[in-house]
Design a protein around this motif. Structure first.
Motif, mmCIF file in Angstrom:
data_model
loop_
_atom_site.group_PDB
_atom_site.id
_atom_site.type_symbol
_atom_site.label_atom_id
_atom_site.label_comp_id
_atom_site.label_asym_id
_atom_site.label_seq_id
_atom_site.Cartn_x
_atom_site.Cartn_y
_atom_site.Cartn_z
ATOM 1 N N ALA A 1 23.405 3.089 -95.881
ATOM 2 C CA ALA A 1 23.984 3.429 -97.292
ATOM 3 C C ALA A 1 25.418 3.223 -97.265
ATOM 4 N N ASP A 2 25.878 2.942 -98.585
ATOM 5 C CA ASP A 2 27.232 2.957 -98.735
ATOM 6 C C ASP A 2 28.302 4.169 -98.121
ATOM 7 N N VAL A 3 29.426 4.019 -97.889
ATOM 8 C CA VAL A 3 30.355 5.355 -97.605
ATOM 9 C C VAL A 3 30.753 5.804 -98.711
ATOM 10 N N ASP A 4 31.043 7.037 -98.550
ATOM 11 C CA ASP A 4 31.359 8.062 -99.870
ATOM 12 C C ASP A 4 32.911 7.426 -100.284
ATOM 13 N N PRO A 5 32.872 7.205 -101.601
ATOM 14 C CA PRO A 5 34.415 6.481 -101.947
ATOM 15 C C PRO A 5 35.443 7.624 -101.644
ATOM 16 N N HIS B 1 32.315 3.190 -107.895
ATOM 17 C CA HIS B 1 31.855 1.923 -108.814
ATOM 18 C C HIS B 1 30.346 2.171 -109.323
ATOM 19 N N PRO B 2 30.142 1.675 -110.357
ATOM 20 C CA PRO B 2 28.904 1.799 -111.102
ATOM 21 C C PRO B 2 27.653 1.401 -110.062
ATOM 22 N N ARG B 3 27.831 0.426 -109.195
ATOM 23 C CA ARG B 3 27.104 -0.108 -108.330
ATOM 24 C C ARG B 3 26.736 0.620 -106.939
ATOM 25 N N THR B 4 27.836 1.640 -106.685
ATOM 26 C CA THR B 4 27.980 2.391 -105.538
ATOM 27 C C THR B 4 27.216 3.613 -105.651
ATOM 28 N N ALA B 5 26.076 3.788 -104.596
ATOM 29 C CA ALA B 5 25.165 4.750 -104.723
ATOM 30 C C ALA B 5 24.711 5.033 -103.563
ATOM 31 N N GLY B 6 24.105 6.253 -103.466
ATOM 32 C CA GLY B 6 23.426 6.751 -102.301
ATOM 33 C C GLY B 6 23.987 7.190 -100.980
ATOM 34 N N TRP B 7 25.452 7.492 -101.123
ATOM 35 C CA TRP B 7 26.057 7.787 -99.859
ATOM 36 C C TRP B 7 25.653 9.228 -99.344
ATOM 37 N N ARG B 8 25.934 9.420 -98.152
ATOM 38 C CA ARG B 8 25.207 10.301 -97.106
ATOM 39 C C ARG B 8 26.347 10.970 -96.297
ATOM 40 N N PRO B 9 26.834 12.158 -97.204
ATOM 41 C CA PRO B 9 28.030 12.790 -96.520
ATOM 42 C C PRO B 9 27.667 13.115 -94.981
ATOM 43 N N GLU C 1 36.882 7.042 -79.301
ATOM 44 C CA GLU C 1 37.944 6.850 -78.794
ATOM 45 C C GLU C 1 38.901 7.869 -77.935
ATOM 46 N N ALA C 2 38.601 8.959 -77.734
ATOM 47 C CA ALA C 2 39.086 9.777 -76.963
ATOM 48 C C ALA C 2 38.591 9.337 -75.492
ATOM 49 N N ALA C 3 37.391 8.829 -75.346
ATOM 50 C CA ALA C 3 36.889 8.800 -74.176
ATOM 51 C C ALA C 3 36.917 7.177 -73.774
ATOM 52 N N GLY C 4 37.420 6.405 -74.660
ATOM 53 C CA GLY C 4 37.519 4.868 -74.380
ATOM 54 C C GLY C 4 36.097 4.131 -74.263
ATOM 55 N N LEU C 5 35.367 4.771 -75.030
ATOM 56 C CA LEU C 5 33.717 4.318 -75.080
ATOM 57 C C LEU C 5 33.699 2.988 -75.765
ATOM 58 N N PRO C 6 32.977 1.916 -75.400
ATOM 59 C CA PRO C 6 32.717 0.799 -76.083
ATOM 60 C C PRO C 6 31.976 0.992 -77.314
ATOM 61 N N VAL C 7 32.440 0.455 -78.524
ATOM 62 C CA VAL C 7 31.997 0.503 -79.687
ATOM 63 C C VAL C 7 31.682 -0.754 -80.622
ATOM 64 N N LEU C 8 30.552 -0.841 -81.135
ATOM 65 C CA LEU C 8 30.076 -1.988 -82.142
ATOM 66 C C LEU C 8 29.679 -1.406 -83.396
ATOM 67 N N GLY C 9 30.446 -1.763 -84.330
ATOM 68 C CA GLY C 9 30.033 -1.381 -85.879
ATOM 69 C C GLY C 9 29.274 -2.571 -86.584
ATOM 70 N N VAL C 10 28.230 -2.241 -87.303
ATOM 71 C CA VAL C 10 27.555 -3.357 -87.735
ATOM 72 C C VAL C 10 27.326 -2.810 -89.316
ATOM 73 N N CYS C 11 27.871 -3.846 -90.223
ATOM 74 C CA CYS C 11 27.602 -3.877 -91.538
ATOM 75 C C CYS C 11 28.208 -2.325 -92.165
ATOM 76 N N ARG C 12 27.437 -1.541 -92.672
ATOM 77 C CA ARG C 12 27.906 -0.214 -92.803
ATOM 78 C C ARG C 12 28.986 0.293 -91.800
ATOM 79 N N GLY C 13 28.506 0.228 -90.626
ATOM 80 C CA GLY C 13 29.146 0.585 -89.581
ATOM 81 C C GLY C 13 30.836 0.078 -89.546
ATOM 82 N N MET C 14 30.860 -1.278 -89.875
ATOM 83 C CA MET C 14 32.124 -1.592 -90.027
ATOM 84 C C MET C 14 33.084 -1.032 -91.074
ATOM 85 N N GLN C 15 32.538 -0.803 -92.346
ATOM 86 C CA GLN C 15 33.101 -0.296 -93.515
ATOM 87 C C GLN C 15 33.419 1.174 -93.021
ATOM 88 N N LEU C 16 32.450 2.062 -92.500
ATOM 89 C CA LEU C 16 32.976 3.281 -91.959
ATOM 90 C C LEU C 16 34.062 3.335 -91.007
#
Length: 238
Positions: free
Chosen positions: A70-74, A82-90, A104-119
């Motif tokens: 889902a979309d990230v909370d604006p 935006h009128p098309r932004t909906a369904g965010w999950r706090p 980040e604190a642990a130096g762990l490898p991370v990959l973000g996908v779609c919403r993951g990149m936005q978050l």
């Protein structure tokens, strides 16, 4: 050496199976299958609202995928919806933000996908364009329903991303929002309409995010790269 353990963040949605109709923690199977196919062991990470839980989880992982959804909370980047932004999950926003801090604190490898990149961009202090068609004039990045848009992407020469997937590739996208700003990350891929399609952090740590869905494609170079980084992380920790 044992296979690295890769955490996958999940949706929390109303779902139906058999006789049941109730809230469920779920994720498209393609994510776990792609991790397994590239030598990792997938573990699902539903939202947890317990102090210190993210640190405890990350201590048991070798890599992390912040998955689509889902979309990230604006409100997280000081914007009105935006009128098309909906369904965010706090609950999911908070959980994934805590996981990113712990990673980040642990130096762990991370990959973000779609919403993951936005978050990841928002968590770093950036902001989103809440409806990409307003900027590019078409729906190519998210044609609607359960369809993926076919988008041509060019990667930045010399980037970690280019080393994993090459200079040009066709990707499967399903995002109506996109990253406007991304402090601390370099934009390393663009669509031909100028949309930022990937970003990565500088340095040796694998910290990379894409707007497309690598788990849907036969080419799993991104996930293979994450699994290799996770294996190296596990070996170093051992």
């Amino acid at each position: 050496m044992s296979a690295p353990v890769i955490g996958l963040t999940t949706y929390r949605e109303q779902a139906a199976w058999g006789v049941w109709r109730q809230r469920a923690d779920l994720l498209p199977t393609q994510y776990a299958e792609a991790v397994t196919a590239t030598g990792g062991l997938p573990v699902l990470l539903p939202p947890v609202a317990v102090a210190g839980a993210a640190d405890e989880v990350v201590a048991r992982l070798d890599g992390l995928v912040v998955c689509g959804g889902a979309d990230v909370d604006p409100a997280r980047y000081g914007a009105e919806p935006h009128p098309r932004t909906a369904g965010w999950r706090p609950d999911r926003d908070a959980w994934e933000a805590a996981l990113l801090d712990a990673a980040e604190a642990a130096g762990l490898p991370v990959l973000g996908v779609c919403r993951g990149m936005q978050l990841m961009a928002v968590h770093a202090g950036g902001a989103l364009d809440q409806h990409t068609p307003d900027l590019v004039g078409d729906e190519r990045h998210s044609p609607g329903g359960d369809e993926f848009g076919a988008v041509s992407v060019a990667t930045a020469p010399g980037s970690r991303l280019a080393g994993l997937v090459g200079e040009h590739l066709a990707v499967s996208c399903h995002h109506h929002q996109s990253v406007r700003s991304h402090p601390g990350f370099a934009a390393v891929a663009h669509a031909d309409d100028g949309t930022v399609e990937a970003m990565e952090a500088p340095g040796d740590r694998f910290c990379l995010a894409v707007q497309w869905h690598p788990e849907t494609a036969a080419d799993v170079g991104l996930l293979a790269g994450l699994v290799r980084a996770a294996s190296a992380y596990a070996a170093q920790r051992a």
